[in-house]
Design an enzyme around this catalytic site. Structure first.
Site, PDB file in Angstrom:
ATOM      1  NE  ARG A 210      74.428  16.784  58.173  1.00 27.73           N
ATOM      2  CZ  ARG A 210      74.329  16.340  56.935  1.00 27.73           C
ATOM      3  NH1 ARG A 210      74.790  17.069  55.932  1.00 27.73           N
ATOM      4  NH2 ARG A 210      73.764  15.176  56.692  1.00 27.73           N
TER       5      ARG A 210
ATOM      6  CE  LYS B 288      60.703   8.657  44.394  1.00 25.86           C
ATOM      7  NZ  LYS B 288      62.056   8.821  43.832  1.00 25.86           N
TER       8      LYS B 288
ATOM      9  N   GLY C 237      66.767  13.450  57.140  1.00 26.42           N
ATOM     10  CA  GLY C 237      66.560  14.897  57.029  1.00 26.42           C
ATOM     11  C   GLY C 237      65.180  15.370  57.435  1.00 26.42           C
TER      12      GLY C 237
ATOM     13  N   GLY D 127      71.245   9.985  54.532  1.00 29.38           N
ATOM     14  CA  GLY D 127      71.611   8.788  53.774  1.00 29.38           C
ATOM     15  C   GLY D 127      72.464   7.834  54.597  1.00 29.38           C
TER      16      GLY D 127
END
Ligand code: 3PG
Ligand code: MG
Length: 399
Positions: free
Chosen positions: A36, A200, A356, A379
């Site tokens: 980043r 999930k 990620g 996200g």
């Protein structure tokens, strides 16, 4: 909205929101992945080369009550200086007299890094007074923090209103992220495959629903696949399963069928008798896993099918690993998928990898420079592909 590359920053102080929320080693505080930081360098350099100066602001981690030593952005000064090839000054507070004085004293070509924005609760609350104080530090606002664009925080969104239309813009990283996401979301050449993995189903429902409107094929891997198998009446042993999402999984499969989108579940799995790198392993059909065993990676049949689908595609979106790739025994599936994505890219497909874990995987297996674009957003990228408007983007675009 002004365009970054058309703007000449000579003698301007650019206040840049970057996402320097980088992982640090818990003991040594060394930066363990500087992606980043490197991603923001072109934006910073263009401004410095124009003869402007730069004030950088970011959050780091999730401090709870005010300043916490372990989340100080001080840790980034040295490495940032090396990346930029210039000295980086530091203000011990992101607002207040020291920040004001140091920002005011900046000369063309100089860089100032502010202390962690989240040392103030006002940042996450999107407090206007706090945002206005930050805004006073620079002449022009540049948002280059794609990784934080899904947060409606003071420095990412609210601050924009304190700058006139020609004094706020996206940086090069943000422009690149948005352009590649748009390419996949709105200009995808078909066949378009979305590879969705991770633990999930609940985290990925909205993205799958949105992709059902756009993709030709959806590959589902990782722990979430077993909820789908169970929903279809399969035996999954002690594999991960979200019991409360069985209906959702079924509905997604039905929706896909009615829309003619092909959902590919991994026909077979590498199974283990415990969640550990020293577990006993075996192969199994994914819908017939013996009791006491769990699926921790996709098997060879799945790899073959997925590879074929990926190879046929012109547009590829990848979010989430195929198995527990952090453990050597269960990394083959994710590695083979990374290889397939790289090969399809070589043949001319456009591939975007985000989130990620999948980014960590392409880095770990050496494919990061063999895909078309690696997103710095986790996200943020997920919410973008869920079809949401990100506050950090809207604040500049819609004003
Ligand atoms: C991230 O790493 O996801 C971004 O920097 C945003 O951080 P947050 O999830 O703590 O808001
Ligand atoms: Mg996050």
């Amino acid at each position: 909205m002004s365009k970054f590359s058309d703007h000449n920053f000579a003698n301007e102080k650019a206040l840049i929101r970057v996402d320097f929320n980088v992982p640090l080693d818990k003991k040594t505080f060394e930066i363990t992945d500087d992606t980043r930081m490197r991603a923001a360098v072109p934006t910073i350099k263009k401004i410095l080369n124009d003869g402007g100066s730069v004030i950088l602001m970011s959050h780091l981690g999730r401090p709870k009550e005010g300043p916490e030593e372990k989340y100080s952005l001080k840790r980034l000064i040295k490495h940032l200086g090396e990346l930029l090839g210039t000295e980086v000054q530091f203000a011990n507070d992101c607002i207040g007299q020291e920040a004001i004085d140091k920002a005011a004293a900046l000369k063309p070509g100089q860089v100032l890094l502010l202390e962690n924005l989240r040392f103030y609760k006002q940042e996450e609350k999107g407090d206007e007074v706090f945002a206005e104080k930050l805004s006073k530090l620079g002449d022009i606002y540049v948002n280059d923090a794609f990784g934080t664009a899904h947060r409606a925080h003071a420095s990412t969104a609210v601050i924009a209103k304190f700058f006139p239309a020609d004094k706020k813009m996206f940086g090069l990283l943000m422009e690149g992220e948005v352009a590649s996401a748009e390419k996949v979301l709105h200009q995808a050449q078909k066949p378009f495959v979305a590879i969705i993995g991770g633990a999930k189903v609940s985290d990925k429902i909205l993205i799958i629903e949105n992709l059902l409107e756009r993709a030709t094929d959806i590959i589902i891997g990782g722990g979430m696949a077993y909820t789908f198998f169970k929903a279809e009446g399969g035996k999954i042993g002690s594999s991960l399963c979200e019991e409360d999402r069985l209906d959702t999984a079924k509905e997604l499969l039905e929706k896909a069928a009615s829309k003619g989108v092909c959902i590919h579940l991994p026909a077979d799995s590498i199974i283990a008798n415990k969640f550990s790198d020293d577990a006993e392993t075996s192969g199994s059909l994914s819908n017939d896993i013996p009791d006491g065993w769990m699926g921790l990676d996709i098997g060879q049949m799945a790899i073959d099918t997925f590879t074929k689908v990926i190879n046929n595609s012109k547009t590829i979106l990848w979010n989430g690993p195929m198995g527990v790739f952090e453990m050597e025994k269960f990394q083959r599936g994710t590695k083979c998928i990374a290889k397939a994505v790289a090969e399809a890219t070589q043949k001319g497909a456009f591939s975007l990898v985000g989130g990620g874990d999948s980014v960590a995987a392409v880095n770990q297996f050496g494919y990061a420079d063999k895909v078309s674009y690696v997103s710095t957003g986790g996200g943020a990228m997920l919410e973008y592909f869920e079809g949401k408007e990100l506050p950090g983007i809207a604040a500049i675009k819609n004003s």
